[in-house]
Design an enzyme around this catalytic site. Structure first.
Site, PDB file in Angstrom:
ATOM      1  CG  HIS A  73      -1.965  -1.176   1.105  1.00 32.76           C
ATOM      2  ND1 HIS A  73      -2.399  -1.647   2.356  1.00 32.76           N
ATOM      3  CD2 HIS A  73      -2.247  -2.120   0.225  1.00 32.76           C
ATOM      4  CE1 HIS A  73      -2.854  -2.668   2.185  1.00 32.76           C
ATOM      5  NE2 HIS A  73      -2.965  -2.971   1.143  1.00 32.76           N
ATOM      6  CG  HIS A 252      -0.362  -9.540  -2.881  1.00 34.00           C
ATOM      7  ND1 HIS A 252      -0.079  -8.095  -3.209  1.00 34.00           N
ATOM      8  CD2 HIS A 252      -1.161  -9.396  -1.993  1.00 34.00           C
ATOM      9  CE1 HIS A 252      -0.774  -7.422  -2.661  1.00 34.00           C
ATOM     10  NE2 HIS A 252      -1.405  -8.016  -1.882  1.00 34.00           N
TER      11      HIS A 252
END
Ligand code: ZN
Length: 280
Positions: A73, A252
């Site tokens: 993030h 991911h």
């Protein structure tokens, strides 16, 4: 387009969503061509795909016994803001604080502190279309005049199959919080993950509803969060990207496959000498 860093050192402190422990990170300015790197227990870990040690529910970097979790993030926000050179020193914990689960607080603190440097930014251009695949999920990369990222996905009972995109407006993605499904919570905890997770830093999704009393921040918040994750993972290529990346249900692990393929093949070229150097 020039490289950038920060005007001064900044602190982020808060709980780690997976460890459940308080983390404290000092974010220090750096000179041209340093790149982004983490400093954990005296060990520098470059923010590079080469140092990815796990992609299980977050992106974890590691080197010489030191590791740092949930980098995506913060990395996404730095990438979108064009910040190329920093040392992120973890003085407590080994995970980037989750804060509210989105990139919003990173952005809020960083936005008035950007400092432009005197070297041009390095840009990796995608030259040929290619795709990475894993069962139903796939991600393609193709040439384009600018950087654009598209995520296509759905949330059962809540969001029908649809696409969201980022093409330069950080406000399209920065607010979107991390999420999980209610049936996943026990499973994650059993595996030692999500120990710091709560309705304050994650959307928890039931069958057709969310548990968070305030609801979602946009009708497609989870899809926009997947876009944030993808941008963060792409940033681990170590320079800025020119091209279009389209993910269909990717996560991911597949993001990592794409970055690795892109960096280690002849499907791309770099506009200046090389990617940000990583001498470690
Ligand atoms: Zn995320």
């Amino acid at each position: 387009m020039m490289q950038a860093t920060l005007k001064d050192t900044l602190v982020f402190e808060g709980i780690g969503v997976h460890s459940g422990e308080v983390s404290k990170a000092l974010v220090h300015p750096e000179k041209e061509n340093t790149g982004i790197r983490f400093l954990v227990k005296g060990v520098y870990i470059p923010a590079s795909y080469r140092y990815v040690v796990s992609t299980d529910h977050s992106t974890v970097l590691g080197f010489e016994g030191a590791r740092v979790s949930t980098v995506e993030h913060l990395m996404a926000v730095l990438y979108m803001m064009g910040i190329d050179n920093l040392t992120i020193e973890l003085i407590k914990g080994y995970e980037v604080p989750i804060l509210d689960g989105s990139g919003y607080y990173f952005y809020k603190e960083l936005k008035d502190r950007v400092y432009t440097l005197s070297e041009p930014a390095r840009i990796l251009s995608i030259e040929d279309r290619f795709e990475v695949k894993n069962c139903k999920a796939y991600i393609s990369a193709e040439p384009a005049d600018a950087f654009e990222v598209i995520y296509t996905g759905y949330v059962k009972g809540l969001i029908e199959l649809s696409s969201v995109n980022y093409s330069g407006n950080i406000r399209d993605v920065v607010f979107a919080r991390t999420f999980c499904y209610d049936y996943e919570v026990e499973y994650l905890m059993e595996r030692g993950l999500a120990k710091g997770g709560s309705l304050k830093n994650a959307l928890v999704i039931g069958n057709g509803f969310v548990y968070n009393p305030e609801g979602m921040r946009s009708k497609d918040e989870p899809l926009r969060h997947k876009l944030l994750d993808l941008i963060g993972d792409l940033s681990l290529i170590g320079c800025r990207l020119k091209g279009k990346v389209s993910s269909h249900l990717g996560g991911h692990s597949l993001n990592y496959e794409l970055v690795k393929t892109l960096a280690e093949s002849s499907l791309s070229t770099i506009s200046t000498s090389s990617c940000v150097s990583t001498p470690w």
